[in-house]
Design a protein around this motif. Structure first.
Motif, PDB file in Angstrom:
ATOM      1  N   ARG A  15       0.820  -1.209   0.000  1.00  0.00           N
ATOM      2  CA  ARG A  15       0.000   0.000   0.000  1.00  0.00           C
ATOM      3  C   ARG A  15       0.856   1.262   0.000  1.00  0.00           C
ATOM      4  NH1 ARG A  15      -4.342  -0.805   4.565  1.00  0.00           N
ATOM      5  NH2 ARG A  15      -4.058   1.415   4.422  1.00  0.00           N
ATOM      6  N   GLY A  16       2.015   1.178  -0.683  1.00  0.00           N
ATOM      7  CA  GLY A  16       2.919   2.314  -0.766  1.00  0.00           C
ATOM      8  C   GLY A  16       3.391   2.542  -2.189  1.00  0.00           C
ATOM      9  N   ALA A  17       4.314   3.488  -2.355  1.00  0.00           N
ATOM     10  CA  ALA A  17       4.823   3.840  -3.684  1.00  0.00           C
ATOM     11  C   ALA A  17       6.261   4.308  -3.597  1.00  0.00           C
ATOM     12  CB  ALA A  17       3.964   4.942  -4.297  1.00  0.00           C
ATOM     13  N   ARG A  18       6.916   4.247  -4.721  1.00  0.00           N
ATOM     14  CA  ARG A  18       8.248   4.804  -4.903  1.00  0.00           C
ATOM     15  C   ARG A  18       8.247   5.514  -6.250  1.00  0.00           C
ATOM     16  NH1 ARG A  18       8.445   4.132  -0.289  1.00  0.00           N
ATOM     17  NH2 ARG A  18       9.880   2.891   0.929  1.00  0.00           N
ATOM     18  N   CYS A  19       9.116   6.498  -6.410  1.00  0.00           N
ATOM     19  CA  CYS A  19       9.223   7.239  -7.671  1.00  0.00           C
ATOM     20  C   CYS A  19      10.514   6.890  -8.386  1.00  0.00           C
ATOM     21  CB  CYS A  19       9.226   8.734  -7.413  1.00  0.00           C
ATOM     22  SG  CYS A  19       7.626   9.400  -7.062  1.00  0.00           S
ATOM     23  N   ILE A  20      10.419   6.908  -9.705  1.00  0.00           N
ATOM     24  CA  ILE A  20      11.623   6.821 -10.527  1.00  0.00           C
ATOM     25  C   ILE A  20      11.587   8.001 -11.490  1.00  0.00           C
ATOM     26  CG2 ILE A  20      11.967   4.335 -10.329  1.00  0.00           C
ATOM     27  CD1 ILE A  20      10.662   4.019 -13.040  1.00  0.00           C
ATOM     28  N   ASN A  21      12.762   8.570 -11.707  1.00  0.00           N
ATOM     29  CA  ASN A  21      12.873   9.682 -12.649  1.00  0.00           C
ATOM     30  C   ASN A  21      13.205   9.129 -14.024  1.00  0.00           C
ATOM     31  OD1 ASN A  21      12.441  11.922 -10.881  1.00  0.00           O
ATOM     32  ND2 ASN A  21      14.439  11.504  -9.992  1.00  0.00           N
ATOM     33  N   THR A  22      12.511   9.623 -15.033  1.00  0.00           N
ATOM     34  CA  THR A  22      12.778   9.241 -16.415  1.00  0.00           C
ATOM     35  C   THR A  22      12.958  10.528 -17.213  1.00  0.00           C
ATOM     36  OG1 THR A  22      10.502   9.290 -17.261  1.00  0.00           O
ATOM     37  CG2 THR A  22      11.190   7.277 -16.097  1.00  0.00           C
ATOM     38  N   ALA A  28       5.431   7.002 -10.800  1.00  0.00           N
ATOM     39  CA  ALA A  28       5.154   6.443  -9.474  1.00  0.00           C
ATOM     40  C   ALA A  28       4.855   4.959  -9.647  1.00  0.00           C
ATOM     41  CB  ALA A  28       3.961   7.146  -8.837  1.00  0.00           C
ATOM     42  N   VAL A  29       5.534   4.134  -8.870  1.00  0.00           N
ATOM     43  CA  VAL A  29       5.339   2.694  -8.904  1.00  0.00           C
ATOM     44  C   VAL A  29       4.683   2.302  -7.589  1.00  0.00           C
ATOM     45  CG1 VAL A  29       6.432   0.446  -9.199  1.00  0.00           C
ATOM     46  CG2 VAL A  29       7.384   2.461 -10.360  1.00  0.00           C
ATOM     47  N   PHE A  30       3.514   1.698  -7.670  1.00  0.00           N
ATOM     48  CA  PHE A  30       2.691   1.373  -6.504  1.00  0.00           C
ATOM     49  C   PHE A  30       2.641  -0.128  -6.259  1.00  0.00           C
ATOM     50  CE2 PHE A  30       1.124   5.350  -8.159  1.00  0.00           C
ATOM     51  CZ  PHE A  30       0.882   6.110  -7.027  1.00  0.00           C
ATOM     52  N   ARG A  31       2.550  -0.496  -4.987  1.00  0.00           N
ATOM     53  CA  ARG A  31       2.344  -1.890  -4.582  1.00  0.00           C
ATOM     54  C   ARG A  31       1.071  -1.935  -3.746  1.00  0.00           C
ATOM     55  NH1 ARG A  31       6.490  -5.231  -0.700  1.00  0.00           N
ATOM     56  NH2 ARG A  31       5.288  -7.169  -0.540  1.00  0.00           N
ATOM     57  N   THR A  32       0.134  -2.762  -4.152  1.00  0.00           N
ATOM     58  CA  THR A  32      -1.131  -2.870  -3.429  1.00  0.00           C
ATOM     59  C   THR A  32      -0.995  -3.821  -2.245  1.00  0.00           C
ATOM     60  OG1 THR A  32      -1.954  -4.690  -4.767  1.00  0.00           O
ATOM     61  CG2 THR A  32      -2.423  -2.445  -5.563  1.00  0.00           C
ATOM     62  N   ALA A  33      -2.035  -3.912  -1.439  1.00  0.00           N
ATOM     63  CA  ALA A  33      -2.035  -4.797  -0.274  1.00  0.00           C
ATOM     64  C   ALA A  33      -1.893  -6.256  -0.680  1.00  0.00           C
ATOM     65  CB  ALA A  33      -3.308  -4.598   0.537  1.00  0.00           C
ATOM     66  N   ASP A  34      -2.352  -6.595  -1.897  1.00  0.00           N
ATOM     67  CA  ASP A  34      -2.235  -7.979  -2.366  1.00  0.00           C
ATOM     68  C   ASP A  34      -1.056  -8.158  -3.335  1.00  0.00           C
ATOM     69  OD1 ASP A  34      -3.376  -6.595  -4.466  1.00  0.00           O
ATOM     70  OD2 ASP A  34      -5.025  -7.989  -4.768  1.00  0.00           O
ATOM     71  N   ASP A  35      -0.073  -7.266  -3.233  1.00  0.00           N
ATOM     72  CA  ASP A  35       1.200  -7.337  -3.959  1.00  0.00           C
ATOM     73  C   ASP A  35       1.102  -7.171  -5.473  1.00  0.00           C
ATOM     74  OD1 ASP A  35       2.729  -7.520  -1.658  1.00  0.00           O
ATOM     75  OD2 ASP A  35       2.602  -9.715  -1.613  1.00  0.00           O
ATOM     76  N   LEU A  51       0.985  11.915  -6.819  1.00  0.00           N
ATOM     77  CA  LEU A  51       0.204  10.711  -6.524  1.00  0.00           C
ATOM     78  C   LEU A  51       0.988   9.710  -5.682  1.00  0.00           C
ATOM     79  CD1 LEU A  51      -1.607  10.250  -9.933  1.00  0.00           C
ATOM     80  CD2 LEU A  51      -2.565  11.123  -7.785  1.00  0.00           C
ATOM     81  N   SER A  52       2.317   9.703  -5.815  1.00  0.00           N
ATOM     82  CA  SER A  52       3.146   8.774  -5.035  1.00  0.00           C
ATOM     83  C   SER A  52       3.034   9.036  -3.536  1.00  0.00           C
ATOM     84  CB  SER A  52       4.606   8.866  -5.461  1.00  0.00           C
ATOM     85  OG  SER A  52       5.102  10.176  -5.252  1.00  0.00           O
ATOM     86  N   GLN A  53       2.549  10.199  -3.154  1.00  0.00           N
ATOM     87  CA  GLN A  53       2.380  10.526  -1.738  1.00  0.00           C
ATOM     88  C   GLN A  53       0.944  10.317  -1.264  1.00  0.00           C
ATOM     89  OE1 GLN A  53       4.083  14.386  -0.836  1.00  0.00           O
ATOM     90  NE2 GLN A  53       5.780  14.005  -2.225  1.00  0.00           N
ATOM     91  N   GLY A  54       0.097   9.768  -2.153  1.00  0.00           N
ATOM     92  CA  GLY A  54      -1.299   9.542  -1.826  1.00  0.00           C
ATOM     93  C   GLY A  54      -1.520   8.237  -1.083  1.00  0.00           C
ATOM     94  N   ILE A  55      -2.766   7.979  -0.748  1.00  0.00           N
ATOM     95  CA  ILE A  55      -3.152   6.774  -0.026  1.00  0.00           C
ATOM     96  C   ILE A  55      -3.598   5.721  -1.034  1.00  0.00           C
ATOM     97  CG2 ILE A  55      -4.811   5.802   1.620  1.00  0.00           C
ATOM     98  CD1 ILE A  55      -4.879   8.611   2.916  1.00  0.00           C
ATOM     99  N   VAL A  56      -2.977   4.540  -0.965  1.00  0.00           N
ATOM    100  CA  VAL A  56      -3.313   3.423  -1.847  1.00  0.00           C
ATOM    101  C   VAL A  56      -4.411   2.606  -1.180  1.00  0.00           C
ATOM    102  CG1 VAL A  56      -2.447   1.343  -2.991  1.00  0.00           C
ATOM    103  CG2 VAL A  56      -0.972   3.364  -2.783  1.00  0.00           C
ATOM    104  N   HIS A  57      -5.476   2.339  -1.930  1.00  0.00           N
ATOM    105  CA  HIS A  57      -6.579   1.521  -1.421  1.00  0.00           C
ATOM    106  C   HIS A  57      -7.109   0.702  -2.587  1.00  0.00           C
ATOM    107  CE1 HIS A  57      -9.175   4.788  -3.060  1.00  0.00           C
ATOM    108  NE2 HIS A  57      -8.172   5.538  -2.627  1.00  0.00           N
ATOM    109  N   GLY A  58      -7.135  -0.604  -2.405  1.00  0.00           N
ATOM    110  CA  GLY A  58      -7.503  -1.471  -3.520  1.00  0.00           C
ATOM    111  C   GLY A  58      -6.551  -1.248  -4.675  1.00  0.00           C
ATOM    112  N   THR A  62      -5.499   7.830  -3.816  1.00  0.00           N
ATOM    113  CA  THR A  62      -6.162   9.107  -3.582  1.00  0.00           C
ATOM    114  C   THR A  62      -5.109  10.196  -3.525  1.00  0.00           C
ATOM    115  OG1 THR A  62      -7.990   8.083  -2.396  1.00  0.00           O
ATOM    116  CG2 THR A  62      -7.623  10.422  -1.988  1.00  0.00           C
ATOM    117  N   CYS A  63      -5.267  11.212  -4.359  1.00  0.00           N
ATOM    118  CA  CYS A  63      -4.316  12.318  -4.408  1.00  0.00           C
ATOM    119  C   CYS A  63      -4.275  13.030  -3.056  1.00  0.00           C
ATOM    120  CB  CYS A  63      -4.717  13.294  -5.512  1.00  0.00           C
ATOM    121  SG  CYS A  63      -3.611  14.717  -5.630  1.00  0.00           S
TER     122      CYS A  63
END
Length: 109
Positions: A15-22, A28-35, A51-58, A62-63
């Motif tokens: 339920r988090g994220a990391r950023c990569i610069n291109t 933003a690369v996100f991982r959900t609760a179910d991987d 968006l990488s600082q938002g809340i991941v749900h499902g 959320t921005c």
């Protein structure tokens, strides 16, 4: 597709994220609760919020600025909001994460 390694699944908390610069901007690369793993542009279509600082749900995020909900699967704003962000193909092999380099180059053109 040309795939480029960007790190490992364990680099991103559930339920988090990391950023990569291109060259084409932040992704933003996100991982959900179910991987499940998704990659989208790191800016909300509303006012450019990170968006990488938002809340991941499902399979959505959320921005953090104005609570717009963005689908990680389609990049589209949910509910009454309109707009979308670019999605980038991701694959996981073992613990290694890859993004489709071709997708970045194609969409930048």
């Amino acid at each position: 597709m040309n795939w480029i390694a960007i790190g490992t699944l364990s680099d991103i908390p559930q339920r988090g994220a990391r950023c990569i610069n291109t060259p084409d901007g932040k992704i933003a690369v996100f991982r959900t609760a179910d991987d499940r793993v998704f990659a989208i542009d790191d800016h909300c279509p509303h006012r450019g919020g990170p968006l990488s600082q938002g809340i991941v749900h499902g399979a959505a995020v959320t921005c953090p600025l104005h609570n717009w909900v963005i689908s990680l699967e389609t990049g589209k704003a949910q509910g009454a909001d309109e707009g979308c962000v670019r999605t980038i193909p991701v694959k996981v092999e073992g613990d290694t994460l890859f993004i489709a380099l071709d997708a970045l180059a194609h969409r930048a053109a």
